[in-house]
Design an enzyme around this catalytic site. Structure first.
Site, short mmCIF file in Angstrom:
data_model
loop_
_atom_site.label_atom_id
_atom_site.label_comp_id
_atom_site.label_asym_id
_atom_site.label_seq_id
_atom_site.Cartn_x
_atom_site.Cartn_y
_atom_site.Cartn_z
N HIS A 21 -20.60 54.01 -10.86
CA HIS A 21 -20.94 52.71 -11.34
C HIS A 21 -20.93 53.16 -12.76
O HIS A 21 -20.55 52.19 -13.80
CB HIS A 21 -22.11 52.18 -11.07
N ASP A 70 -25.12 45.72 -13.77
CA ASP A 70 -24.69 45.93 -12.47
C ASP A 70 -24.40 45.00 -11.26
O ASP A 70 -25.89 44.83 -11.13
CB ASP A 70 -24.93 47.45 -11.79
N THR A 110 -18.30 46.27 -9.79
CA THR A 110 -17.20 47.48 -9.95
C THR A 110 -16.57 47.69 -9.06
O THR A 110 -15.40 48.14 -8.96
CB THR A 110 -18.12 48.92 -10.33
#
Ligand code: NAG
Ligand code: NAG
Length: 360
Positions: free
Chosen positions: A24, A123, A145
């Site tokens: 990540h 994220d 991602t």
């Protein structure tokens, strides 16, 4: 957000916040560079431990020093610095420790940071970022991602279960089609699902967590995915039925290279963002191999494996008749003989030393 930024006196300040795991960080630091090249002011928020490792092992801090206003900030991931963080520590500790601690610290940091943050790119897995951003009135974009296909399957997981297509039963044909994911009716097979979706127990807390976070990320103001319309158009249309603002910004690495080239900068300003010391001993071995002849085998930063499974993978590699480069991370092997990692690997590799190379 103001699209061209022209009406703003200062560049927009974006906080980028990855999960504290290698894969990540890789993606989100690249996205940050892309934004920095577009003159955004970036604050990259890392866990204390990962930042410490990056500073010690890489040239990342120097690399980003050339972007005005690029800053690193740190936050605790909730575990003591000397916690071993082995195996799937992140998922195992997420709900109980990591989420509440990070949430509290993020909120505190956002209240004190100057200049204030105009937008958060969180994220896509960290749903609590949405809650904090909403509370403080900051727009939030999620960056997922993984691939859009993976994202869409996780999102659709409850529908697959409702349709009775999961769980997979013991002796089933793994080529069976899963037909309840919109857009993938004709090609998604049981064998395409990640291992945790194949678990016989669909009440597994890890599946539940992944589904919950995936669903939550569609409530952001926008979603960024590392792909292009040309590659993933049909699935992006499906995702847009849940989150209208989906930006396909990929391939991010190529976007960065194009912009660097346009600025007449050296293309070779590669920086490392590895959390482990890189073992470069394979380079001279690779240089001796013909182009496109080596299979690269790596299991990422948290997967662990039993001796038996590793032996199976090794048989597969042997039967492929191809050369291979195998990455065996410290703490990779599980089981009582986990301590003997090196011996097992050495023994296997000795048998194929003309065809395979291992890095640690
Ligand atoms: C974007 O996706 C491409 C293709 O899957 C991958 O090679 C690349 O590493 C990804 N880049 C980032 C920044 O995530
Ligand atoms: C192998 O790939 C490199 C880089 O793309 C290229 O320069 C070189 O000519 C290739 N070698 C052969 C033998 O094709």
């Amino acid at each position: 957000m103001d699209k061209d930024g022209s009406s703003q006196a200062r560049p927009p300040h974006v906080l980028v916040f990855p999960i504290p795991l290698q894969g990540h960080i890789n993606s989100m630091i690249k996205l940050s560079e892309l934004l920095a090249l577009a003159a955004f002011r970036i604050t990259f928020l890392n866990s204390d431990l990962n930042h410490e490792r990056l500073v010690k092992l890489t040239d990342m801090a120097t690399h980003f020093a050339k972007y005005p206003g690029f800053e690193f900030k740190t936050i605790t991931d909730g575990l003591p610095l000397d916690h071993p963080r082995t195996g799937n520590w992140f998922m195992e500790k997420y709900v109980e420790v990591i989420e509440p601690e990070m949430k509290r610290n993020l909120r505190e940091m956002l209240l004190s940071i100057s200049p204030p943050v105009d937008c958060i790119i969180g994220d896509g897995f960290l749903g609590f970022v949405l809650e904090v951003a909403r509370e403080l009135g900051i727009p939030v974009i999620c960056f997922r991602t993984s691939s859009p296909h993976g994202f869409w399957v996780y999102y659709s997981f409850p529908d697959i279960i409702r349709a009775g297509e999961l769980p997979i039963k013991g002796s089933e044909d793994m080529d069976r089609l899963i037909t309840s994911v919109p857009g993938m009716e004709t090609y998604l097979r049981c064998r395409d699902l990640p291992s945790f979706c194949r678990a016989p127990d669909i009440e597994d807390p890890i599946i539940k967590l992944v589904v919950k976070e995936t669903r939550r990320s569609t409530q952001a103001n926008a979603l960024i995915l590392n792909t292009t319309e040309e590659l993933d158009g049909p699935i992006l249309s499906q995702i847009r039925t849940k989150c209208p603002n989906v930006y396909a910004l990929g391939p991010i690495n190529a976007q960065i290279n194009t912009r660097l080239k346009a600025k007449h900068r050296e293309l070779q300003d590669h920086f490392s963002n590895a959390l482990w010391k890189e073992d470069e001993s394979c380079i001279s071995w690779l240089d001796q191999q013909p182009n496109r002849s080596v299979i690269y085998v790596s299991f990422g930063s948290i997967t662990t494996m039993s001796r038996d499974k590793l032996v199976e993978v090794w048989y597969g590699l042997v039967n492929s008749k191809a050369k291979f480069l195998l990455v065996v991370r410290p703490n990779f092997m599980t089981g009582e003989d986990g301590e003997g990692d090196d011996d097992v690997v050495r023994e296997l590799m000795e048998k194929t030393k003309d065809r395979g190379y291992t890095v640690h």
